[in-house]
Design a protein around this motif. Sequence first.
Motif, PDB file in Angstrom:
ATOM      1  N   ARG A 180       4.858  -2.362  -7.069  1.00  0.00           N
ATOM      2  CA  ARG A 180       4.151  -3.450  -6.369  1.00  0.00           C
ATOM      3  C   ARG A 180       4.373  -4.769  -7.096  1.00  0.00           C
ATOM      4  O   ARG A 180       4.628  -5.802  -6.481  1.00  0.00           O
ATOM      5  CB  ARG A 180       2.658  -3.123  -6.258  1.00  0.00           C
ATOM      6  N   LYS A 185       0.823  -1.208   0.000  1.00  0.00           N
ATOM      7  CA  LYS A 185       0.000   0.000   0.000  1.00  0.00           C
ATOM      8  C   LYS A 185       0.856   1.257   0.000  1.00  0.00           C
ATOM      9  O   LYS A 185       0.431   2.300  -0.490  1.00  0.00           O
ATOM     10  CB  LYS A 185      -0.908   0.026   1.238  1.00  0.00           C
ATOM     11  N   SER A 195       2.695   3.912  -4.475  1.00  0.00           N
ATOM     12  CA  SER A 195       1.613   4.355  -5.363  1.00  0.00           C
ATOM     13  C   SER A 195       1.845   3.886  -6.795  1.00  0.00           C
ATOM     14  O   SER A 195       0.976   4.022  -7.642  1.00  0.00           O
ATOM     15  CB  SER A 195       1.485   5.875  -5.324  1.00  0.00           C
ATOM     16  N   GLU A 220      -6.717  -4.581  -0.277  1.00  0.00           N
ATOM     17  CA  GLU A 220      -5.842  -3.609   0.390  1.00  0.00           C
ATOM     18  C   GLU A 220      -4.448  -3.547  -0.236  1.00  0.00           C
ATOM     19  O   GLU A 220      -3.773  -2.536  -0.124  1.00  0.00           O
ATOM     20  CB  GLU A 220      -5.699  -3.972   1.872  1.00  0.00           C
ATOM     21  N   THR A 221      -3.997  -4.645  -0.852  1.00  0.00           N
ATOM     22  CA  THR A 221      -2.650  -4.670  -1.429  1.00  0.00           C
ATOM     23  C   THR A 221      -2.502  -3.728  -2.606  1.00  0.00           C
ATOM     24  O   THR A 221      -1.391  -3.318  -2.926  1.00  0.00           O
ATOM     25  CB  THR A 221      -2.270  -6.088  -1.909  1.00  0.00           C
ATOM     26  N   GLY A 222      -3.615  -3.413  -3.269  1.00  0.00           N
ATOM     27  CA  GLY A 222      -3.545  -2.578  -4.459  1.00  0.00           C
ATOM     28  C   GLY A 222      -3.036  -3.318  -5.680  1.00  0.00           C
ATOM     29  O   GLY A 222      -2.746  -2.709  -6.711  1.00  0.00           O
TER      30      GLY A 222
END
Length: 140
Positions: free
Chosen positions: A24, A16, A19, A107-109
């Motif tokens: 990620r 998270k 951005s 929530e991990t995106g």
Amino acid sequence: MASGSAALDQIVAKLKGSSDPKRRYEYVLWLAKKLPPAPAELQCESNRVKGCVSQVFVAPTAGVNGLQWQGDADAQITKGLLALLIAGLNGLSASEVQAIDPCFIAETGLQGSLTPSRANGFLNILRHMQAQAADLISNN
């Protein structure tokens, strides 16, 4: 949001905190590289995760320090998602694994970086691990 696993919450916070979807994705690939090789005997039907495009195998071993997971996948990104779950669920009891709320996945995106089939596979891996934990409880 707390998942029920401090280790999993730390991983989610790390994901998270970025951005950039590419960063990620790179973190998940890095997790894949860190996952120790699984023994060949792990690759049996009872350990195969159904509903994944990739071949994914995962199995727990119950010990005094909770469940310890081993697994492997034939695709790097899927292997990274498996490694994320293994890191997050290692050391938990079978009942704690069963209680993990899959909402942490959002929530991990990572959804922005994953195809729908990979995102679904991520959930299928978690569900398979939870089913294995349930089997351990019922067999004891």
